[in-house]
Design a protein around this motif. Sequence first.
Motif, mmCIF file in Angstrom:
data_model
loop_
_atom_site.group_PDB
_atom_site.id
_atom_site.type_symbol
_atom_site.label_atom_id
_atom_site.label_comp_id
_atom_site.label_asym_id
_atom_site.label_seq_id
_atom_site.Cartn_x
_atom_site.Cartn_y
_atom_site.Cartn_z
ATOM 1 N N ASP A 22 26.233 -19.362 -22.062
ATOM 2 C CA ASP A 22 25.628 -18.657 -21.163
ATOM 3 C C ASP A 22 25.141 -17.285 -22.224
ATOM 4 N N ALA A 23 24.648 -16.392 -21.264
ATOM 5 C CA ALA A 23 24.076 -15.151 -22.046
ATOM 6 C C ALA A 23 25.246 -14.280 -22.739
ATOM 7 N N ASP A 55 22.575 -21.807 -19.378
ATOM 8 C CA ASP A 55 21.358 -21.050 -18.810
ATOM 9 C C ASP A 55 20.284 -21.199 -20.037
ATOM 10 N N SER A 56 19.302 -20.591 -19.609
ATOM 11 C CA SER A 56 18.076 -20.803 -20.716
ATOM 12 C C SER A 56 18.501 -19.958 -21.921
ATOM 13 N N SER A 57 19.133 -18.989 -21.983
ATOM 14 C CA SER A 57 19.549 -18.521 -23.243
ATOM 15 C C SER A 57 20.461 -19.181 -24.121
ATOM 16 N N LEU A 59 20.575 -22.699 -23.519
ATOM 17 C CA LEU A 59 19.659 -23.664 -24.407
ATOM 18 C C LEU A 59 18.778 -23.167 -25.698
ATOM 19 N N GLY A 60 18.363 -22.044 -25.509
ATOM 20 C CA GLY A 60 17.617 -21.243 -26.703
ATOM 21 C C GLY A 60 18.573 -21.518 -27.874
ATOM 22 N N VAL A 63 18.713 -24.820 -29.448
ATOM 23 C CA VAL A 63 17.707 -25.121 -30.371
ATOM 24 C C VAL A 63 17.727 -24.331 -31.658
ATOM 25 N N ALA A 64 18.007 -23.023 -31.622
ATOM 26 C CA ALA A 64 18.235 -22.148 -32.808
ATOM 27 C C ALA A 64 19.247 -22.822 -33.781
ATOM 28 N N MET A 66 19.996 -26.152 -33.841
ATOM 29 C CA MET A 66 19.114 -27.208 -34.724
ATOM 30 C C MET A 66 17.975 -26.677 -35.675
ATOM 31 N N LYS A 67 17.400 -25.685 -35.421
ATOM 32 C CA LYS A 67 16.331 -25.200 -36.436
ATOM 33 C C LYS A 67 16.989 -24.885 -37.561
ATOM 34 N N MET A 93 12.989 -30.209 -22.973
ATOM 35 C CA MET A 93 13.777 -30.024 -24.338
ATOM 36 C C MET A 93 14.385 -31.329 -24.517
ATOM 37 N N LEU B 44 22.170 -21.579 -11.569
ATOM 38 C CA LEU B 44 21.171 -21.784 -12.873
ATOM 39 C C LEU B 44 20.164 -20.570 -12.247
ATOM 40 N N GLU B 48 19.416 -17.022 -14.425
ATOM 41 C CA GLU B 48 18.360 -16.624 -14.720
ATOM 42 C C GLU B 48 17.676 -15.225 -14.267
ATOM 43 N N GLU B 110 12.459 -21.185 -28.276
ATOM 44 C CA GLU B 110 13.823 -20.804 -28.102
ATOM 45 C C GLU B 110 14.309 -19.825 -26.754
#
Lengths: 112, 149
Positions: A22-23, A55-57, A59-60, A63-64, A66-67, A93, B44, B48, B110
């Motif tokens: 999470d964040a 959370d979305s951070s 997930l980001g 992704v980072a 992976m890149k 995603m 979730l 957020e 991202e």
Amino acid sequence: MQIISNNFGDTQVVSVEENRIDAAVVIAFKDRMRALTDGDTTHVILDLSRVNFIDSSGLGAIVAAMKQLGRGRVMHLAGLQPNVDKVFRLTRMDTIFRIHDSVDQALAAATG
Amino acid sequence: MTLPDTIHLSFTSSRSAVRRALEKLMQHLQNHAVGEEERGRIQLVLAEALNNIVEHGYPGAQSGPIELQCTLTEAGLDLVLSDCGARIPRRVLLPNPAPPPSARSDNPPEGGWGWFLIRELSANHAYRRDGDRNELRLHIPYSGGHIES
């Protein structure tokens, strides 16, 4: 952030030993992933079987990670718990990763 | 269980304080027999919304108070989040918001999913700016079957 890594030939298995991405931990997660996946194995399997919340951070940050692998290297995800799987599906995603039920299945796919 | 049941949490904005608040609330919901799938959805949405306050309401080195009120009803969860940070931008509150970032494989995004997830997983939201205070109300309905007996 506890993340451990094991190599199996041309495949690296990276296991997150904590239950949240999470964040509060994204910076530590990105740093640790960058250091751990600095090698040149073709396949990197990110074992998320112990993670029950992202959370979305988070997930980001995945992704980072992976890149960061760069061209010619493939990131696989394994062992997604329902809450985690849901975040990938809602954001679509799930379409950019190779997702496997378990590390064993991911290893079979990567080495087969 | 007697419904409705309300819990209040107040803390100073930081990423770790958000985590602690979420963990406390999840324990409370579990004690009230809210099922795992529902808890996941609630956590979730709240993560957020709270991360938005920490990152955009109190940007950079700023910090400030966050208050969270959570009321458990038969139909779902009513949440009130308040803070004294920056106003929520109008564009994210429009009735027809921008779609989530495209999951293109050549250059995947991202971030940028926060408000998309909040809208996707909650039934409605209402925002009010009162002086220097933000108040965001969210309702998260149970998807059916919810309260475990």
